[in-house]
Design an enzyme around this catalytic site. Structure first.
Site, PDB file in Angstrom:
ATOM      1  N   ILE A  53       0.846  -1.194   0.000  1.00 55.16           N
ATOM      2  CA  ILE A  53       0.000   0.000   0.000  1.00 55.16           C
ATOM      3  C   ILE A  53       0.886   1.251   0.000  1.00 55.16           C
ATOM      4  O   ILE A  53       0.588   2.224  -0.694  1.00 55.16           O
ATOM      5  CB  ILE A  53      -0.934   0.026   1.236  1.00 55.16           C
ATOM      6  CG1 ILE A  53      -1.706  -1.292   1.363  1.00 55.16           C
ATOM      7  CG2 ILE A  53      -1.877   1.226   1.179  1.00 55.16           C
ATOM      8  CD1 ILE A  53      -2.640  -1.632   0.250  1.00 55.16           C
ATOM      9  N   CYS A  89       6.968  -0.346   8.728  1.00 56.75           N
ATOM     10  CA  CYS A  89       6.327  -0.494   7.424  1.00 56.75           C
ATOM     11  C   CYS A  89       7.325  -1.054   6.408  1.00 56.75           C
ATOM     12  O   CYS A  89       8.387  -0.475   6.193  1.00 56.75           O
ATOM     13  CB  CYS A  89       5.761   0.821   6.912  1.00 56.75           C
ATOM     14  SG  CYS A  89       4.893   0.577   5.355  1.00 56.75           S
ATOM     15  N   VAL A 143       3.592  -8.651  15.596  1.00 55.19           N
ATOM     16  CA  VAL A 143       4.491  -7.992  14.676  1.00 55.19           C
ATOM     17  C   VAL A 143       3.717  -7.398  13.508  1.00 55.19           C
ATOM     18  O   VAL A 143       2.552  -7.720  13.298  1.00 55.19           O
ATOM     19  CB  VAL A 143       5.516  -9.005  14.066  1.00 55.19           C
ATOM     20  CG1 VAL A 143       6.561  -9.389  15.078  1.00 55.19           C
ATOM     21  CG2 VAL A 143       4.790 -10.237  13.496  1.00 55.19           C
ATOM     22  N   GLY A 200      -2.016 -12.855  11.576  1.00 55.80           N
ATOM     23  CA  GLY A 200      -2.808 -14.027  11.233  1.00 55.80           C
ATOM     24  C   GLY A 200      -3.903 -14.387  12.210  1.00 55.80           C
ATOM     25  O   GLY A 200      -4.389 -15.522  12.205  1.00 55.80           O
TER      26      GLY A 200
HETATM   27  C1  LIG Z   1      -3.555  -3.815   3.507  1.00 55.05           C
HETATM   28  C2  LIG Z   1      -2.780  -3.666   4.784  1.00 55.05           C
HETATM   29  C3  LIG Z   1      -2.425  -2.393   5.224  1.00 55.05           C
HETATM   30  C4  LIG Z   1      -1.697  -2.234   6.385  1.00 55.05           C
HETATM   31  N1  LIG Z   1      -1.367  -0.976   6.797  1.00 55.05           N
HETATM   32  C5  LIG Z   1      -0.680  -0.808   7.955  1.00 55.05           C
HETATM   33  C6  LIG Z   1      -0.382   0.495   8.432  1.00 55.05           C
HETATM   34  O1  LIG Z   1      -0.731   1.514   7.838  1.00 55.05           O
HETATM   35  N2  LIG Z   1       0.307   0.610   9.597  1.00 55.05           N
HETATM   36  C7  LIG Z   1       0.705  -0.486  10.318  1.00 55.05           C
HETATM   37  O2  LIG Z   1       1.312  -0.316  11.369  1.00 55.05           O
HETATM   38  N3  LIG Z   1       0.420  -1.740   9.898  1.00 55.05           N
HETATM   39  C8  LIG Z   1      -0.265  -1.919   8.729  1.00 55.05           C
HETATM   40  N4  LIG Z   1      -0.572  -3.196   8.322  1.00 55.05           N
HETATM   41  C9  LIG Z   1      -0.159  -4.345   9.124  1.00 55.05           C
HETATM   42  C10 LIG Z   1      -1.296  -4.827  10.029  1.00 55.05           C
HETATM   43  O3  LIG Z   1      -1.644  -3.834  10.966  1.00 55.05           O
HETATM   44  C11 LIG Z   1      -0.933  -6.129  10.769  1.00 55.05           C
HETATM   45  O4  LIG Z   1       0.088  -5.859  11.688  1.00 55.05           O
HETATM   46  C12 LIG Z   1      -0.487  -7.223   9.819  1.00 55.05           C
HETATM   47  O5  LIG Z   1      -1.308  -7.253   8.692  1.00 55.05           O
HETATM   48  C13 LIG Z   1      -0.467  -8.614  10.453  1.00 55.05           C
HETATM   49  O6  LIG Z   1      -1.716  -8.967  10.957  1.00 55.05           O
HETATM   50  P1  LIG Z   1      -2.838  -9.828  10.147  1.00 55.05           P
HETATM   51  O7  LIG Z   1      -2.174 -11.064   9.658  1.00 55.05           O
HETATM   52  O8  LIG Z   1      -3.905 -10.047  11.164  1.00 55.05           O
HETATM   53  O9  LIG Z   1      -3.274  -8.960   9.033  1.00 55.05           O
HETATM   54  C14 LIG Z   1      -1.309  -3.370   7.144  1.00 55.05           C
HETATM   55  C15 LIG Z   1      -1.683  -4.635   6.707  1.00 55.05           C
HETATM   56  C16 LIG Z   1      -2.410  -4.806   5.552  1.00 55.05           C
HETATM   57  C17 LIG Z   1      -2.792  -6.184   5.121  1.00 55.05           C
END
Ligand SMILES: Cc1cc2nc3c(=O)[nH]c(=O)nc-3n(C[C@H](O)[C@H](O)[C@H](O)COP(=O)(O)O)c2cc1C
Ligand SMILES: Cc1cc2nc3c(=O)[nH]c(=O)nc-3n(C[C@H](O)[C@H](O)[C@H](O)COP(=O)(O)OP(=O)(O)OC[C@H]3O[C@@H](n4cnc5c(N)ncnc54)[C@H](O)[C@@H]3O)c2cc1C
Ligand code: FES
Lengths: 318, 320
Positions: free
Chosen positions: A74, A133, A194, A247
């Site tokens: 993104i 990021c 993380v 996850g």
């Molecule tokens: C489309 C997308 C955008 C994300 N944008 C951010 C962000 O702006 N700032 C951030 O700290 N993490 C961002 N993340 C990371 C998520 O907050 C999260 O830590 C990561 O996706 C792992 O968790 P999950 O497997 O439950 O998605 C983003 C993740 C995704 C998939």
């Protein structure tokens, strides 16, 4: 008859009614999903990372689904500080939910300016500093992967707010434990472990990356075991609360993170699939604990065998 | 080849709708957030020819009715081979006592759509929608609907909505060859019923005009009374060509775009389409809350700013 367990937890000065937060970047600015999920029922809503200036984000393609997960590139698209304060914050306040604002900067100074601007704003219960990021050229996970830099930066940010200060770390580092300790010493109230894992996918038809950039951040069920291990490592390294992320799709996943010592969890990618996912995690978690006769989430936290979690103070503080 | 299929000039007799309308150039207002995620039941699933399938889903009664050009996200129940839901244009809305029935025309091209193709009647699917901004059918003018391949389905839905406004359409339908004019028989049947006029084009000349829909458009357009309005759905290169045509001839033109998506609701920022230079300038100047969720001057989001865009809104050099 089992009673509804007490799910309340504390993150520094912030008391959350339950340990389920929405992960930054996966729940917009809190109001987009509000018509299907009352954010008041969640521990907190973490907003999309905001930067000083608005960011347009990376060129397409920004999404590629992979086995059990998704890559995103993104590039921190966000409205920037001014619009955040003027347009998004009033809407966030109107939700009456607990709000954690995610802040991103390319330098310690930028983060300080953001926190100077927002640190005293009413309606923000905490700040999560995105040190992780994977999708930006500058000020991303690699820049912040130095324990001393994190420590100095947090020491500089700490006096700027009385709200909770949370440091979000990347898993793509040599020693996440050291970084977490740097954050603790700098004055962070908590650490999130993380963010996404750096990943790639190739379109063999065109011999190109399936994303606009070469790499992206991997999220979703595919990363849960990896994230859980990092979370465990961080819990053992620090005595401040740890927020697990990676996850988490349901109540079971959440209880796994809390079992290794996380104080709270974040629901990310799951919200794209089921917008009510975070609320469902709360419900399932409560049910699973009740079924086990556990009356307080604190009694579950860090229940992994002591042999596996030797640091005595790890994650035990409320 | 029947008379109807031949490119044939219209003889007037159109009754443009008397609806108060924004100017054609102004984009439709941001859709109100009304989507839901609901469990649906497969009621019909059959082959539609040309490598496509036709799917009908019975929705719960409270499900908001989608408009033409809007889409939903279809999510298979676990265990599914894919994680994310798949965006699909609504091709039919039929009201029934038990709740609305939605129809979809799709091509099984990858893991997600192939798994969809394996669904039987009475299987369950989660439907998130209605999503996005559909065709602005209130824009005045003789409706010229231009479909490429499976783009035919959402445009038939548009034609039916226009018919209810008392407006008949010119329907241009193109494909590589006759075999790829998907659902042609049904298209003809439905257009006949509405009094719409079908014009065909194939690249190899095996049906209708020998050439692209653009050449077909060039032939037909001079015979249509002004004002005209174009709504189109199909592959991006075709849409880019139609957008340029509309801009060149000052005909309001609306295109249904696609992008790879995750959330479909504007939160993930994963479905960007490059905005045109003029739109970028306009948005950079704007101070008030912008018509887009994030007010990004560089990229529009396909899912919430679209999927239907006015021709002047996007950068066709980067899309075609
Ligand atoms: C489309 C997308 C955008 C994300 N944008 C951010 C962000 O702006 N700032 C951030 O700290 N993490 C961002 N993340 C990371 C998520 O907050 C999260 O830590 C990561 O996706 C792992 O968790 P999950 O497997 O439950 O998605 C983003 C993740 C995704 C998939
Ligand atoms: C608003 C919208 C409406 C749509 N309406 C329809 C419809 O009515 N009927 C229909 O058949 N399909 C439609 N699609 C496309 C459909 O969503 C994709 O074909 C589907 O996601 C492919 O999923 P898959 O798992 O089968 O393939 P995957 O394995 O995910 O992908 C197969 C190949 O297609 C590419 N791809 C996937 N999705 C897209 C996309 N959206 N645009 C361009 N390339 C893509 C992938 O990169 C890959 O190369 C629509 C898409 C959008 C965004
Ligand atoms: S698909 Fe998530 S913003 Fe469009």
């Amino acid at each position: 008859m089992s009673r509804t367990p007490d799910l309340a937890v504390r993150i520094g000065p912030l008391r959350l009614k339950n340990p389920v937060l929405t992960a930054s970047g996966t729940f917009g600015y809190g109001d987009e999903y509000a018509h299907v999920l009352d954010p008041k029922g969640l521990g907190a809503v973490i907003t999309k990372t905001v930067t000083l200036k608005p960011r347009a984000g990376n060129p397409p393609a920004r999404i590629a689904e992979t086995a059990g997960g998704m890559l995103n590139s993104i590039g921190l698209e966000n409205v920037g500080l001014e619009r955040f304060r003027r347009e998004k914050l009033p809407k966030l306040r109107a939700l009456s939910a607990t709000v954690v604002a995610s802040l991103g900067g390319e330098t310690p100074r930028e983060l300080a300016r953001l926190l100077e601007a927002l640190g005293g704003e009413p309606g923000i219960g905490g700040f999560e500093i995105n040190f992780s990021c994977p999708n930006v050229a500058r000020g991303g996970a690699i820049y912040w992967a130095h324990a001393r830099r994190l420590e100095r930066t947090l020491a500089m940010l700490r006096p700027l707010t009385r709200a909770a200060l949370i440091a979000k770390l990347s898993p793509d580092v040599t020693a996440i434990a050291e970084l977490a300790r740097g954050c603790e010493q700098g004055g962070a109230d908590a650490v999130t472990a993380v963010n996404t894992f750096v990943g790639m996918a190739v379109d063999i038809g065109g011999g190109r990356s399936r994303l606009g950039r070469a790499t992206g951040g991997l999220s979703g069920p595919a990363i849960k075991p990896l994230a859980l291990a990092r979370c465990h490592e961080v819990v053992r390294a620090v005595s401040i609360p740890v927020l697990g992320s990676g996850g988490i799709m349901n109540g079971r996943d959440a209880l796994e993170f809390i079992a290794v010592g996380a104080t709270a969890v974040q629901v990310g990618t799951a919200s794209f699939i089921r917008p009510r996912a975070a609320a469902q995690v709360v419900e399932e978690m409560a049910r699973l604990l009740a079924e086990r006769g556990i009356r307080r989430i604190e009694a579950w936290r860090g229940c992994l065998e002591p042999a596996a979690s030797p640091a005595p103070a790890a994650g035990r503080r409320a | 080849m029947s008379r109807r299929e031949r490119a044939r000039p219209a003889r007037g007799g159109y009754r443009p709708a008397r609806i108060p309308v924004a100017t054609a150039a102004a984009p439709p207002a941001l859709a109100k957030t009304a989507w839901r995620q609901a469990e649906a039941r497969v009621t019909l699933h059959r082959d539609a020819g040309a490598g496509h399938r036709w799917l009908e889903l019975a929705m719960p009664r409270a499900f908001p009715l989608p408009g033409a050009g809007q889409f939903v996200q279809l999510l298979l129940e676990a265990p599914a081979p894919v994680l994310l839901p798949r965006p699909m244009s609504v091709a039919l809305v039929r009201r029934a006592a038990a709740g609305p029935v939605l129809g979809f025309l799709y091509a099984p091209v990858g893991d997600g759509t192939r798994a969809l193709a394996a669904l039987d009647v009475d299987d369950r699917v989660l439907v998130l929608g209605p999503l996005g901004r559909g065709f602005p059918l209130e824009v005045e003018g003789v409706p010229v609907l231009i479909a490429g391949g499976r783009g035919v389905a959402p445009l038939l839905f548009a034609a039916e909505t226009l018919e209810r406004q008392g407006r008949r359409c010119e329907f241009l339908f193109g494909a590589r060859d006759a075999a790829h004019l998907v659902a042609l028989a049904e298209t003809r049947r439905r257009l006949d019923r509405m009094g719409g006029r079908l014009h065909l084009a194939t690249d190899d000349g095996s049906r209708g005009v020998h050439g692209t829909v653009l050449e077909l458009l060039d032939r037909i357009a001079p015979h249509l009374p002004a004002p005209r309005v174009i709504h189109a759905c199909g592959p991006h290169p075709m849409l880019a060509a139609i957008a340029r045509w509309g801009l060149r001839h000052s005909v309001p033109t609306f295109l249904a775009m696609e992008s790879i998506m995750a959330c479909g609701t504007g939160v993930c920022r994963g479905c960007p389409l490059p905005r045109s230079e003029s739109e970028r300038r306009r948005l950079s100047r704007a101070r008030a809350p912008l018509p887009s969720l994030y007010g990004n001057p560089e990229f529009a989001m396909c899912c919430t700013d679209g999927p239907v865009f006015a021709a002047h809104a996007l950068d066709w050099e980067r899309l075609g």
